[in-house]
Design a protein around this motif. Sequence first.
Motif, PDB file in Angstrom:
ATOM      1  N   THR A 194      74.096 -20.354  12.711  1.00  0.00           N
ATOM      2  CA  THR A 194      73.800 -21.784  12.556  1.00  0.00           C
ATOM      3  C   THR A 194      74.399 -22.603  13.689  1.00  0.00           C
ATOM      4  N   ASN A 224      68.629 -24.869   7.747  1.00  0.00           N
ATOM      5  CA  ASN A 224      69.215 -23.540   7.553  1.00  0.00           C
ATOM      6  C   ASN A 224      69.913 -23.368   6.208  1.00  0.00           C
ATOM      7  N   VAL A 236      71.380 -28.074   9.903  1.00  0.00           N
ATOM      8  CA  VAL A 236      72.060 -27.771   8.645  1.00  0.00           C
ATOM      9  C   VAL A 236      71.085 -27.924   7.482  1.00  0.00           C
TER      10      VAL A 236
END
Length: 313
Positions: free
Chosen positions: A30, A273, A270
Amino acid sequence: MLRAAAVAALIVLAFFLPRLLGGTSVAYSTLTTIAIFAVMCYGVDVVLSYLGEVSLGHTLFWAIGGYTAANLSVKYGLNGWSTALATVILSIAAAAFLGAVTLRTREFVFSLVTYAAAVVAYEIAFNWDAIGGSDGIVGISALKLPFGIATYTGVTQEELWPVAFALLLATLAFIARFRRSKLGTTALMVQMNPPLAASLGVDPRKVRLAVFVISAPITGLAGWLYAYQRAYVGPDMFETYFLVMMLTAVVLVGRRVLIGPLIGTGILIVQQNLLSLGGDWNKIILGSVLALVLIFWPAGLIGLFRRFGKSKA
C-alpha cells in the motif's frame, strides 16, 4: 536548525512507517503504491498549479516510463539505472515535441490536444507488437540498481519500498526547489498576471514549454517504477483511471501545497486498498470525488478548512 531536525525526524518516521503498521506485505504494498502514484501526480501538479493548465496527456509519460522499463529490461537486460535514464530522455523528448505543438493553445484546446496525444499513443501501443501490442509485456525482471561493488535488487514490495521512498523524497525536494526557482515564480506570474509578465519581458510560450517539459520525467519515473512493481505493462497504463487519479489527488487537498498530492494520493489509495467497494465502485468514487471537489470546493480541502476557520472566528 530545529526545523531541519524536525524534518529529518519525520523522514525517518515515514521510512519506518510500514514496520510501524505491522510490517505486513499489505502495508508495504500500500505504501509503495502511494509513493509511486504520488510521484505520478506531481508531474500533473507542476502544470496545473503553476501554469493553470489541465494536461490530459500525462498518462503518455506514465506509460513511457512503464514501457521503457519493460522493453529495455526484458529485451536487452538493462539495469534500473539505464532504464530510468532512458525514461527521462524519452519523456523529455516527447514533452518537448508535444509542448512545441501546443505552444499557441490555451486551456480547453491545450487539454484536448494533450488528450489526443495520449489516445494516439494508446493506439500505437495496442497495435504495435514490437513493444508488446495488446497483450503487453509480462515477466519483467526484478529491479536491479548497481552500486559499484554491490547491486540492490527489488523483488518484493518490502525491497521496492526504499526505492519508492527515495524517489518520492527526490520528487518532493525537486518540487520544493522549483517553487522557489526563477522558473517557478515566473510561471506563477504568467498564470496570475500575464500583463505584468509581459511588461517584464517574459515570453509566456517559453515558460509554458519549460514547465511542461520538466513535468514529464516526474510522471515518467513513476511509471518506470510501477512497471517493476507489478512486473507487467500493457495498454491499460493509458486508462482514464490514472488520469482521474492524477487530477483528483492534485485538487483534493489544494493546489500549490507541497505535500498536497501526497496526502490526496494517500487518501485515495487507502480507500481503494483497505476500504474497497469493488473495481467499478472505486472508479465511481474516484470520479465523484473529483467532480464534487471541482464543483463545491475548487480550492480543495485547504480552502474548505480556511473558510470553516473564518466562519468560526
